[in-house]
Enzyme design. Sequence first.
Site, PDB file in Angstrom:
ATOM      1  N   TYR A 136       0.877  -1.162   0.000  1.00  8.86           N
ATOM      2  CA  TYR A 136       0.000   0.000   0.000  1.00  8.86           C
ATOM      3  C   TYR A 136       0.919   1.218   0.000  1.00  8.86           C
ATOM      4  CZ  TYR A 136      -4.303  -2.581   0.975  1.00  8.86           C
ATOM      5  OH  TYR A 136      -5.392  -3.407   0.891  1.00  8.86           O
ATOM      6  N   THR A 162      -0.745  -2.057  -4.944  1.00 13.03           N
ATOM      7  CA  THR A 162      -2.195  -1.869  -4.996  1.00 13.03           C
ATOM      8  C   THR A 162      -2.504  -0.405  -5.291  1.00 13.03           C
ATOM      9  OG1 THR A 162      -2.615  -3.703  -3.485  1.00 13.03           O
ATOM     10  CG2 THR A 162      -4.342  -2.044  -3.693  1.00 13.03           C
ATOM     11  N   SER A 279      -8.992  -6.621 -10.627  1.00 12.82           N
ATOM     12  CA  SER A 279      -9.641  -6.814  -9.329  1.00 12.82           C
ATOM     13  C   SER A 279     -10.483  -5.604  -8.980  1.00 12.82           C
ATOM     14  CB  SER A 279      -8.573  -7.007  -8.238  1.00 12.82           C
ATOM     15  OG  SER A 279      -9.139  -7.013  -6.946  1.00 12.82           O
ATOM     16  N   HIS A 281     -11.265  -5.360  -5.679  1.00 11.21           N
ATOM     17  CA  HIS A 281     -11.002  -5.384  -4.234  1.00 11.21           C
ATOM     18  C   HIS A 281     -12.111  -6.103  -3.463  1.00 11.21           C
ATOM     19  CE1 HIS A 281      -7.766  -3.403  -1.813  1.00 11.21           C
ATOM     20  NE2 HIS A 281      -8.513  -3.847  -0.829  1.00 11.21           N
ATOM     21  N   ARG A 284     -14.830  -4.152  -1.537  1.00  9.78           N
ATOM     22  CA  ARG A 284     -14.564  -3.481  -0.264  1.00  9.78           C
ATOM     23  C   ARG A 284     -14.273  -1.995  -0.419  1.00  9.78           C
ATOM     24  NH1 ARG A 284     -13.635  -7.478   3.713  1.00  9.78           N
ATOM     25  NH2 ARG A 284     -12.122  -6.367   5.006  1.00  9.78           N
TER      26      ARG A 284
END
Length: 390
Positions: A136, A162, A279, A281, A284
Amino acid sequence: MRAMDPAQKYPALSDLKAACKARVPWFVWEYLDSATGSESVKPRNRAALERVLFRPAILRGPIAPDLTTRFLGQDYAMPVGVAPVGMSGLIWPGAEAALARMAQARRIPYSLSTVATQTPETIGPVAGDMGWFQLYPPKDPSIRADILTRARNAGFRVLVLTVDLPGPSRRERQLRAQLAIPPKVTPSMLWQVAQRPAWGLGTLRAGTPRLRLMEEYLKLDGNAPSTAHPGYLLRAAPDWDYLRAVRDMWDGPLVIKGVLDPEDAPRLRAEGADAIWVSNHGGRQFDGALAALDALQDIRASVGPDMPLIYDGGVESGLDVLRALALGANFTMLGRGWHYALGALGAGGADHLATLLQDDLIANMVQMGATRPEQVATQLAPRQDRRDEM
């Protein structure tokens, strides 16, 4: 009396999920299972997968599927790995080590989150050459450099950046559960833990789940909500310059995670990404996101046949893995699934789920006459929602 074989009691991921819910405290379940908003992305991911159908093959003779997959210069036992999950050790005590150990034994990748409850130095030697590290993006360049150096020195070979978290999501179920990071002990929480003794005793032995890596760079008093923990407070909203800086610092394979727009994919490739991870996530972050599988084909078309693509989103079986591969992925990942397995059976649950996925891959490949996972694309049936496009 002989214990029941897990394959009989838990023959599918849905069985593990139900058992997990019964074995972890409610606030833990809300953390693991929740999305954001109305949680429409989770069923959207599932619906997209279930629309992908195949034609079974006949008269092919004996079929002996080979699941081995070469990806980013590494050989894996099957095209499935462990996606990064923050606060993994909250979900089940010792989760990071258990999953890394399973991944090393099974020869599949394990991704350690920046916001895990264990440090790279602790988990890197356990994962060995199966270790991936998920970043992150920190705001502070010196923190970024230090984390990347630590990940590399701990043995992580692949870096996953990410990029789909420009800001925190609300995650309403977690707010209702009053979940703080690290967990703040309340009478309600103590009552929930008392009802789940296996989780409670395991956590007592392992210690209170904490973001050990991020807490080394920022101290909190334990009152931050789960969407404002140290990982969020240190995080940047990355741009293309940030990506270039990470690329310059990391000398191994670089994966960009959280891509849904096909217009972004060619530029990511040009900027030095070695793989793109399609993706949303798991729902979320953004309740308005499209199903990840619906983005996969367009991203494949935008980058051509040779760019490595990873898929996650709603995968629950070997058949789902084959669905993603048939639509353009080279590899797939599960996040929640492995943790449902840990919650259901403890450390042994991850190995059981790996067996379920492996057996289901083989069973479905036999039905399609495929000896290699990538061959199932030839058995695709026309998708009902795309017939007009053909």
